[in-house]
Design an enzyme around this catalytic site. Sequence first.
Site, PDB file in Angstrom:
ATOM      1  N   ASP A  37       4.651   2.477   7.092  1.00  0.00           N
ATOM      2  CA  ASP A  37       5.843   2.509   6.234  1.00  0.00           C
ATOM      3  C   ASP A  37       6.604   3.818   6.411  1.00  0.00           C
ATOM      4  O   ASP A  37       6.134   4.743   7.076  1.00  0.00           O
ATOM      5  CB  ASP A  37       5.456   2.279   4.764  1.00  0.00           C
ATOM      6  CG  ASP A  37       4.255   3.106   4.310  1.00  0.00           C
ATOM      7  OD1 ASP A  37       3.860   4.033   5.033  1.00  0.00           O
ATOM      8  OD2 ASP A  37       3.715   2.826   3.234  1.00  0.00           O
TER       9      ASP A  37
ATOM     10  N   ASP B 158      -1.232   1.217  -8.375  1.00  0.00           N
ATOM     11  CA  ASP B 158      -0.728  -0.064  -8.889  1.00  0.00           C
ATOM     12  C   ASP B 158      -1.108  -1.234  -7.972  1.00  0.00           C
ATOM     13  O   ASP B 158      -0.595  -2.338  -8.113  1.00  0.00           O
ATOM     14  CB  ASP B 158       0.802  -0.012  -9.086  1.00  0.00           C
ATOM     15  CG  ASP B 158       1.573   0.210  -7.790  1.00  0.00           C
ATOM     16  OD1 ASP B 158       0.934   0.301  -6.709  1.00  0.00           O
ATOM     17  OD2 ASP B 158       2.812   0.281  -7.850  1.00  0.00           O
TER      18      ASP B 158
ATOM     19  N   HIS C 241      -0.692  -1.381  -4.632  1.00  0.00           N
ATOM     20  CA  HIS C 241       0.104  -1.617  -3.422  1.00  0.00           C
ATOM     21  C   HIS C 241      -0.677  -1.237  -2.168  1.00  0.00           C
ATOM     22  O   HIS C 241      -1.546  -0.370  -2.198  1.00  0.00           O
ATOM     23  CB  HIS C 241       1.472  -0.914  -3.475  1.00  0.00           C
ATOM     24  CG  HIS C 241       1.483   0.578  -3.346  1.00  0.00           C
ATOM     25  ND1 HIS C 241       2.103   1.400  -4.254  1.00  0.00           N
ATOM     26  CD2 HIS C 241       0.985   1.409  -2.408  1.00  0.00           C
ATOM     27  CE1 HIS C 241       1.996   2.657  -3.876  1.00  0.00           C
ATOM     28  NE2 HIS C 241       1.301   2.700  -2.755  1.00  0.00           N
TER      29      HIS C 241
ATOM     30  N   GLU D  49       4.814  -3.275  -3.165  1.00  0.00           N
ATOM     31  CA  GLU D  49       4.618  -3.068  -4.593  1.00  0.00           C
ATOM     32  C   GLU D  49       4.277  -4.392  -5.300  1.00  0.00           C
ATOM     33  O   GLU D  49       4.460  -5.469  -4.721  1.00  0.00           O
ATOM     34  CB  GLU D  49       5.907  -2.476  -5.198  1.00  0.00           C
ATOM     35  CG  GLU D  49       6.283  -1.104  -4.650  1.00  0.00           C
ATOM     36  CD  GLU D  49       5.424   0.036  -5.226  1.00  0.00           C
ATOM     37  OE1 GLU D  49       4.239  -0.190  -5.547  1.00  0.00           O
ATOM     38  OE2 GLU D  49       5.948   1.154  -5.335  1.00  0.00           O
TER      39      GLU D  49
HETATM   40  C1  GLP Z   1       1.669   5.824  -0.525  1.00  0.00           C
HETATM   41  C2  GLP Z   1       1.607   5.125   0.820  1.00  0.00           C
HETATM   42  C3  GLP Z   1       0.436   4.208   0.902  1.00  0.00           C
HETATM   43  C4  GLP Z   1      -0.802   4.920   0.411  1.00  0.00           C
HETATM   44  C5  GLP Z   1      -0.651   5.317  -1.020  1.00  0.00           C
HETATM   45  C6  GLP Z   1      -1.871   6.013  -1.578  1.00  0.00           C
HETATM   46  O1  GLP Z   1       2.372   5.159  -1.486  1.00  0.00           O
HETATM   47  N1  GLP Z   1       2.780   4.413   1.150  1.00  0.00           N
HETATM   48  O2  GLP Z   1       0.270   3.767   2.244  1.00  0.00           O
HETATM   49  O3  GLP Z   1      -1.909   4.059   0.558  1.00  0.00           O
HETATM   50  O4  GLP Z   1       0.439   6.192  -1.101  1.00  0.00           O
HETATM   51  O5  GLP Z   1      -1.821   7.366  -1.259  1.00  0.00           O
HETATM   52  P1  GLP Z   1      -3.018   8.345  -1.384  1.00  0.00           P
HETATM   53  O6  GLP Z   1      -3.952   7.989  -0.282  1.00  0.00           O
HETATM   54  O7  GLP Z   1      -2.437   9.707  -1.190  1.00  0.00           O
HETATM   55  O8  GLP Z   1      -3.605   8.161  -2.722  1.00  0.00           O
END
Ligand code: GLP
Length: 261
Positions: A67, A136, A138, A143
């Site tokens: 992404d 949440d 995702h 989302e």
């Molecule tokens: C972001 C990314 C996701 C990731 C999520 C969790 O929103 N787009 O790909 O999995 O954060 O992040 P973290 O691993 O820092 O908790």
Amino acid sequence: MEVVITSETGQAGRIGAQIVTDLIRKRPDAVLGLATGSSPVAIYDELGRLVQAGELSLAHARGFMLDEYVGLPEQHPECYRSVIERDFVAKVDIESSNVHGPDGSSNDIQAACAAYEKAIAEAGGVDVQFLGIGSDGHVAFNEPGSSLASRTRIKTLTAQTRADNARFFGGDVEAVPQHCITQGIGTIMEARHLLLIASGEGKAEAIHHLVEGPISARWPATILQMHPHVTVLLDPSAAGRLEHVGYYEQTYAAKPDWQRF
Ligand code: GLP
């Protein structure tokens, strides 16, 4: 779905890196699906250590990011292209030009999304896809409410995700873009092996839904239950709300040697 609850520091990174090492041995030009966020960093660090030690080479590997924020210039330190250069590319010997991401600065977002889908398909699809999970539920930036069959497209971030990610923007929620381009859930589900990593209490509810909840767009990660090859690496806090911890531990302890990942 294989659930592995790790007990030692660094264990998740080592398991993740072992999966990549086994893959690269069979297929030096394998396609890695790259996630940003803090969760996969342990794997990237371990891959970096193996490359520095001469035990692994990603020189022929290719990478596709999950992404990207819309509207952040490529030079912005939190643009996911910059993050992946810093967290992954700089630590290993992959060619930066072999790492691809959605173009969040495009004037034609729809065309950029279609081009990205085409590029993944032309590379032969993703062999192993690293995934984190949002609090949440995702995956990538799909989302709650995302179509479980979605393809790469623009999404609007929830207030919860923007608040979660504000820590990367000096704590300023308003600095977190509202929009992103994300691989769709249908796109992610085509990867041959999904490797999701999560740690900390903040992920416990999402992990409970992912592993034990009903499949629902309310918790998009739950669709992973339909994938034939998923590995979920958790620390004890992220596993804190699972009901069948004993069974997952028993299964991993009794895993036949030949089965590997
Ligand atoms: C972001 C990314 C996701 C990731 C999520 C969790 O929103 N787009 O790909 O999995 O954060 O992040 P973290 O691993 O820092 O908790």
